[in-house]
Design an enzyme around this catalytic site. Structure first.
Site, PDB file in Angstrom:
ATOM      1  CB  SER A 345      37.937   5.250 -63.080  1.00  0.00           C
ATOM      2  OG  SER A 345      38.643   4.358 -64.011  1.00  0.00           O
ATOM      3  CG  LEU A 346      43.544   7.066 -65.696  1.00  0.00           C
ATOM      4  CD1 LEU A 346      44.707   6.179 -65.289  1.00  0.00           C
ATOM      5  CD2 LEU A 346      43.576   7.676 -66.910  1.00  0.00           C
TER       6      LEU A 346
END
Length: 702
Positions: A345-346
């Site tokens: 993800s991030l």
């Protein structure tokens, strides 16, 4: 003849006081010392659970204990070197991350109550008392021994097969006299081999590769709200099973050991800066849990887009990876393998920004430039030909190929150069107009980025800096001072990554095909088809061509059955539709055609079939691409970001997930930690760099 009778009686009898006459001694019942096994206490949600060390770890601990090193502060590495056991303190301590120390025991005797799922070891001191009583009972053949535990509970050794532990009753003064009235007894077992517990074999000692894993938003990383440490433990365990299943030959030849995965935590450092206190002051009191969840998770995305907190995050990630690498090398001085990085993800975006700002060695930059010229000498000429075809100037392709004009050389051309090549005035004007229009858009695009973000590293002197004819310069990103890593990653794996979306939001419309990460030559973007956070990368490199991501093969070597069924039904419906349309056309043509002699009708039917055959082709193309097109999908040139190989890889959804995409969207974003297909791709690509392949190539793999 007495021993079979006593053993059969003990197997049939419930745990109750023995009969008046003790069983006859076993003729072969000489005392043998119990084999100890080492356990550690794992506390989850304030509940204790005793977990056995692997067989090899327990042997090492017992060897150190037998050598009399308990008096010294001896440290024994366990669990693949990720935990140290301090023998004197009887503590298990995490090496690479912060975690509360666990209690360690040398276990020989165990008990289990009615409500207990697993056996619990007695303390070492009381186990010694039990063992001493057991030794006396076996040696003298005197059973019904009664011992009192430290908590005033009673253990009675009825016979070698039946030993029970009675609870005291608080209301009774004479609680020892009538054990039958003291509730249901606990079962007592001697030796780990007599309890139902799975003892792991342990991990291979040889470490072939090191992978750092960076988490995404929030402190929880999966649907069960577990930490990055627990999720990476799952990922590592799946990798060990995949190695046994798919690299068995290499393991037998001792070419393969294992891959070590270490978690990198940045969330706690970010939220220890005092920002949580500031947020608490301005957070509304209503829907408290939801607001707290947003502050703890979703806001991490906004923190990363803030120059202040972005600096904190990238500093934490880089320094933590450098610290872990240094510590790992200190503990494994003989390690010669490579290092890769993975982000979820991030976390994948943080790593991407870090990697684009790494500085390659001057020799490598020169080598990379030479490699770029070599690869572009062939691919660049083809790109130049494509531009000529787009301008309807295909007849000059031979001239360009003869002069070795690639795309980069084309953009450097002047009118005199084209005139010397013998290009007439009209085509010259078309080519020059195309070059100037492309250059203008790049200058305007760069100007808008610089004026709005004031990035000092970007300059109008190089108008192609962002969009991309210079392959060795970083893509545009958040303003921060990106630190350098102490090593050059081999491969970068992105799981459920929003990199493509963030680059688009930052204004990057296209990634230059010649661009590659300065110090990392491999890049894989892996995502679940229903992951709402994941975005593709390849369309930013090849925007003019529509093509599907690479389908990750199932780890059992086939496509999931429901996907095969879905494709088969789609293909069948297309065929039925085409046959029906063809039949209707033939019927309509025969109905509207004027009557002709039979001989002519036969030839007309043949013509009609030929016409319908040609008409069917445009119908089939949009529905089902030919097999040749599918095979060429993996051969599409997606630039140098992954060394010329495909970048986007999509997982196959499970049958239950295909019923409702929205229902499984969140699970799709958090599924990577236990995904065998994801782990197998990671292992396949890592070992491929060492010249080691799978035992059998999986169907659909490259």
């Amino acid at each position: 003849r007495g021993s079979p009778r006593s053993s059969s009686m003990s197997a049939q009898e419930p745990p109750r006081p023995p009969p008046a006459e003790p069983p006859e001694p076993d003729p072969g019942g000489r005392y043998e010392a119990v084999a100890p096994h080492w356990f550690y206490c794992k506390v989850t949600d304030s509940r204790e659970r005793w977990v056995p060390f692997s067989a090899q770890d327990s042997e090492r601990l017992e060897e150190a204990h037998g050598a009399g090193k308990d008096q010294e502060d001896v440290v024994v590495p366990t669990s693949g070197g990720r935990y140290d056991v301090h023998l004197k303190r009887r503590q298990r301590v995490a090496v690479y991350w912060e975690e509360e120390a666990s209690e360690v025991r040398r276990c020989t005797w165990f008990y289990k109550g009615d409500k207990d799922n697993k056996y619990i070891p007695y303390s070492e001191s009381f186990s010694e008392e039990l063992e001493e009583a057991y030794m006396i009972a076996v040696t003298l053949d005197e059973w019904k021994k009664k011992l009192e535990s430290p908590s005033r509970e009673v253990i009675i050794l009825h016979n070698p097969k039946l030993m029970v532990h009675y609870h005291p009753v608080a209301s009774s003064d004479d609680w020892v006299s009538t054990p039958t009235e003291q509730g249901r007894p606990r079962t007592v077992k001697r030796g780990v081999e007599n309890i139902a517990v799975e003892i792991p074999n342990g991990e291979p000692l040889q470490i072939d590769h090191l992978v750092f894993v960076v988490h995404g938003i929030g402190p929880a990383c999966d649907i069960r709200f577990r930490s990055i440490v627990q999720c990476v433990n799952d990922f590592r365990n799946v990798s060990l099973s995949m190695l046994q299943a798919h690299f068995r030959k290499a393991q037998e030849q001792q070419q393969v050991g294992r891959v070590e995965f270490l978690p990198v935590n940045w969330h706690s450092s970010l939220h220890s800066t005092g920002v949580d206190v500031d947020l608490e002051r301005i957070t509304l009191p209503s829907i408290n849990r939801l607001r707290h969840f947003i502050n703890d998770t979703i806001l991490d995305v906004f923190f990363y887009n803030s120059s202040t907190y972005c600096q904190t995050i990238v500093d934490t990630v880089a320094s933590e990876m450098n610290r872990l690498h240094q510590l790992f090398m200190q503990r494994n001085p003989l390690f010669k393998g490579g290092v890769s990085i993975a982000g979820h993800s991030l976390g994948s975006l943080i790593l991407f920004d870090l990697l684009t700002n790494q500085k390659a060695d001057p020799e490598e930059e020169e080598h990379s430039a030479q490699g770029s010229r070599t690869t572009s000498s062939n691919g660049g000429i083809e790109e130049a030909k494509e531009i000529l075809k787009k301008l309807e100037l295909s007849e000059y392709c031979d001239v360009f190929e003869k002069e070795k004009m690639d795309r980069q050389a084309l953009f450097l051309c002047t009118e005199n150069n084209l005139k010397e090549m013998g290009i007439p005035l009209g085509p010259r004007m078309k080519i020059l107009h195309y070059i100037s229009s492309k250059a203008d858009t790049k200058v305007c695009f760069l100007h808008s980025l610089c004026s709005s973000h004031h990035i000092p590293s970007l300059s109008h002197k190089d108008p192609f800096r962002v969009s991309g004819t210079n392959p060795n310069l970083p893509l545009f990103q958040v303003s921060a001072n990106y630190p350098q890593l102490n090593y050059k990653p081999t491969i970068f794996f992105a799981f459920g990554s929003p990199i493509g979306m963030f680059l688009t939001v930052r204004g990057v419309k296209r990634i230059d095909p010649n661009y590659s990460l300065p110090t990392c030559k491999g890049f894989f973007n892996i995502f679940h088809p229903f992951d709402p956070v994941a975005y593709r990368i390849e369309p930013m490199i090849v925007p003019d061509l529509e093509f599907e991501p690479m389908l990750l093969p199932h780890h059992k070597g086939r496509k999931r059955m429901h996907l095969e069924l879905k494709e088969g039904l789609t293909r069948m419906s297309v065929d039925l539709k085409n046959n029906l349309l063809g039949s209707l056309r033939v019927a309509w043509q025969s109905f509207t055609r004027a009557p002709v002699p039979a001989l002519e009708a036969a030839s007309a039917d043949a013509e009609a079939e030929a016409e319908t055959g040609t008409e069917k082709q445009p119908d089939t193309k949009p529905e089902e691409p030919p097999a040749a097109v599918k095979e060429e999908a993996s051969l599409i040139n997606v630039g140098r970001l992954n060394g010329g190989n495909r970048i986007d890889y999509v997982l196959q959804e499970k049958p239950i997930e295909s019923f409702n995409e929205y229902l499984f969207a969140l699970q799709g974003h958090l599924c990577y930690w236990e995904s065998e297909d994801t782990v197998l791709l990671v292992l396949k690509e890592i070992y491929q760099t060492q010249g080691i392949t799978l035992d059998q190539p999986l169907q659909g793999s490259q």
